[in-house]
Scaffold this active site. Structure first.
Site, short mmCIF file in Angstrom:
data_model
loop_
_atom_site.label_atom_id
_atom_site.label_comp_id
_atom_site.label_asym_id
_atom_site.label_seq_id
_atom_site.Cartn_x
_atom_site.Cartn_y
_atom_site.Cartn_z
N HIS A 13 0.89 -1.28 -0.02
CA HIS A 13 0.14 0.00 -0.09
C HIS A 13 0.83 1.20 0.15
O HIS A 13 1.34 1.63 1.13
CB HIS A 13 -1.00 0.00 1.29
N HIS A 15 1.57 5.37 -1.88
CA HIS A 15 1.10 6.66 -2.85
C HIS A 15 2.23 7.03 -3.25
O HIS A 15 3.39 7.43 -2.62
CB HIS A 15 0.40 7.63 -1.98
N LYS A 96 -9.54 -0.26 -5.20
CA LYS A 96 -9.53 0.55 -3.91
C LYS A 96 -10.88 1.16 -3.66
O LYS A 96 -11.13 2.12 -4.74
CB LYS A 96 -8.15 1.49 -3.94
N HIS A 133 -10.39 1.04 2.28
CA HIS A 133 -10.23 2.37 3.44
C HIS A 133 -11.37 2.23 4.31
O HIS A 133 -12.40 2.68 3.87
CB HIS A 133 -9.94 3.58 2.77
N HIS A 173 -4.46 -0.19 6.34
CA HIS A 173 -3.80 0.59 7.25
C HIS A 173 -4.64 0.48 8.61
O HIS A 173 -5.26 1.81 8.90
CB HIS A 173 -3.71 1.92 6.84
N ASP A 243 1.34 2.66 3.64
CA ASP A 243 0.55 3.87 3.34
C ASP A 243 1.32 5.32 3.30
O ASP A 243 1.00 6.19 3.68
CB ASP A 243 -0.44 3.92 4.42
#
Ligand code: NCD
Ligand code: ZN
Length: 343
Positions: A13, A15, A96, A133, A173, A243
Site C-alpha cells: 500500500h 502512494h 480500492k 479504506h 492501514h 501507506d
C-alpha cells in the site's frame, strides 16, 4: 555489527503520486528497501480504468525501473463488469474503495457498498482483491468522528465478506484493537495491512504535530498495543502496507494540514528499529515479505536487502528544488539504529 539479509520488501500500500513528484518519490521507495509496491489509485483525477492504470504503470517504470508495480483501480460508478474482466486480464491486482470524503482525494468515494455488489461478484470470479479504506465519514447524529470512524466501519467489512466469502479483501492501514479482532475472526480471504507509523504513534503524537497526521489517525495506546501484539504473534493475516503518502512541507505545516505520513524513503530501517524494540526481529521477514506475498499469490522476489545495525539519522527533509519545497519524512531528524543497504 549485526546484519540481517532479507528479501526486498513487499510494500502492499503506497502512494507514489504522479508527474514530476513521482520521479522524485519512486526512487526513494527503492532506497527504503522495497522491491515490489502496490500502488494506490487516488491521483487527481483518480485511476478509473485499466487503460489509465497501464499508462500510470509505464510512468512508474520510467521513474524507477527497478521496482515492481502492482496496479489498482479506484472503485467508481463507471466500472463495469466487462472492465473487471479487462483489468484482471491486464494484471491489475486490486480495486480500492474510499468512503466519500474521509481522506486525501476521496471526494469521489462511495456512499453505499450494495450498488457495487455486481462488481464484487465479478472481482470474486476473476480473483481481484478489494482494498478497503475502512472509515465512516464523520457524522454528528451518529457520534462518528475520526477516533471511532474505523470501528464504526467494521460491520460493512463483515457484511461484504459474508456476501462474498471467496472475494479476497484487505482492510488497509488498520489502527484499532476492534479491527485486529475482527480480521482474526473472519475467514482466510480477509487480511489487513499495518503501517510502520501506526505501530509507533497514538493520538498524542499527531494532535498538534501535523507530520504524524494521516488517515486513519493513530488511536489510543490500547489500539497500538493490539497492533504490536498481532505483529509479535506472527499472524499471517497482517502484513506490511506502509501507506507512505507524501505531501509537500508547505501543505503539512499548514493550519489545515493534508493527511499522510511519508515513510517510504526509510521504510525498512523504521521497521527494523520498531521490531527490534518490540523484540521480534525474527518476525520481520514474514511481515515485510512472506505474508503479503502469500495473500496476494505473488511469486517470491529475487532481490535482497541488508539491514545493518549502525547509527542512522533520518534527514530533516528532502529538498524538492523544482517546487522550491520539501518533503519531511517520518521521524525527521531522529537517530535510529538501523540502515538498509541494497544488495
Ligand atoms: C493518503 C494520501 O495522502 O493519498 N493519505 C493518508 O493520510 N493516508 C490517502 C489514504 O490512503 O488515506
Ligand atoms: Zn493510503
Amino acid at each position: 555489527m549485526k546484519t540481517i539479509v532479507l528479501p526486498a520488501a513487499e510494500d502492499l500500500h503506497i502512494h507514489l503520486r504522479d508527474g514530476e513528484l513521482l520521479k522524485f518519490i519512486a526512487p526513494l521507495a527503492k532506497a527504503g528497501g522495497a522491491g515490489r509496491v502496490l500502488v494506490m489509485p487516488n491521483l487527481k483525477p483518480y485511476i478509473k480504468n485499466t487503460e489509465q492504470a497501464l499508462i500510470y504503470k509505464k510512468q512508474l517504470q520510467l521513474a524507477e525501473p527497478e521496482l515492481e508495480y502492482l496496479m489498482t483501480l479506484y472503485l467508481n460508478p463507471n466500472l463495469t463488469v466487462a472492465e473487471i474482466q479487462k483489468a484482471a486480464e491486464n494484471g491489475i491486482i486490486g480495486i480500492k474503495s474510499y468512503p466519500k470524503g474521509v481522506t486525501t482525494n476521496s471526494e469521489s468515494g462511495l456512499e453505499n457498498y450494495e450498488i457495487y455488489y455486481p462488481i464484487f461478484a465479478e472481482m470474486e470470479k476473476y480473483n481481484l482483491v478489494l482494498n478497503i479504506h475502512g472509515e465512516m465519514p464523520s457524522n454528528e447524529a451518529q457520534n462518528i468522528c475520526i477516533m471511532n470512524a474505523e470501528e464504526y466501519f467494521l460491520p460493512n467489512l463483515e457484511r461484504i465478506h459474508q456476501n462474498f466469502p471467496k472475494l479476497r479483501i484487505v482492510l488497509e492501514h488498520i489502527t484499532s484493537k476492534a479491527a485486529v479482532e475482527l480480521i482474526k475472526r473472519l475467514g482466510i480471504t480477509v487480511a489487513a495491512t499495518i503501517t510502520p507509523h501506526h505501530l509507533e504513534l497514538t493520538v498524542d503524537d499527531w494532535a498538534g504535530q501535523n507530520h504524524n497526521y494521516c488517515k486513519p489517525v493513530a488511536k489510543y495506546p490500547v489500539d497500538r498495543q493490539a497492533l504490536r501484539e498481532v505483529i509479535k504473534e506472527n499472524n499471517s493475516k497482517f502484513f506490511l502496507g506502509s501507506d507512505s503518502a507524501p505531501h509537500l512541507k508547505s501543505l503539512k505545516e499548514n493550519a489545515c494540514a493534508c493527511a499522510g505520513v511519508f515513510s517510504s524513503s526509510h521504510l525498512m530501517p523504521y521497521l527494523a528499529e520498531i521490531f527490534d524494540k518490540l523484540n521480534c526481529l525474527e518476525q520481520l521477514e514474514n511481515f515485510t515479505s512472506r505474508f503479503g506475498q502469500n495473500f496476494y499469490q505473488l511469486k517470491p522476489l529475487n532481490k535482497s536487502i541488508k539491514l545493518v545495525n549502525i547509527p542512522n539519522q533520518i534527514p530533516d527533509s528532502f529538498k524538492i528544488n523544482f517546487l522550491k519545497d520539501e518533503l519531511v519524512p517520518f521521524w525527521a531528524g531522529k537517530n535510529i539504529n538501523w540502515q538498509v543497504e541494497l544488495i
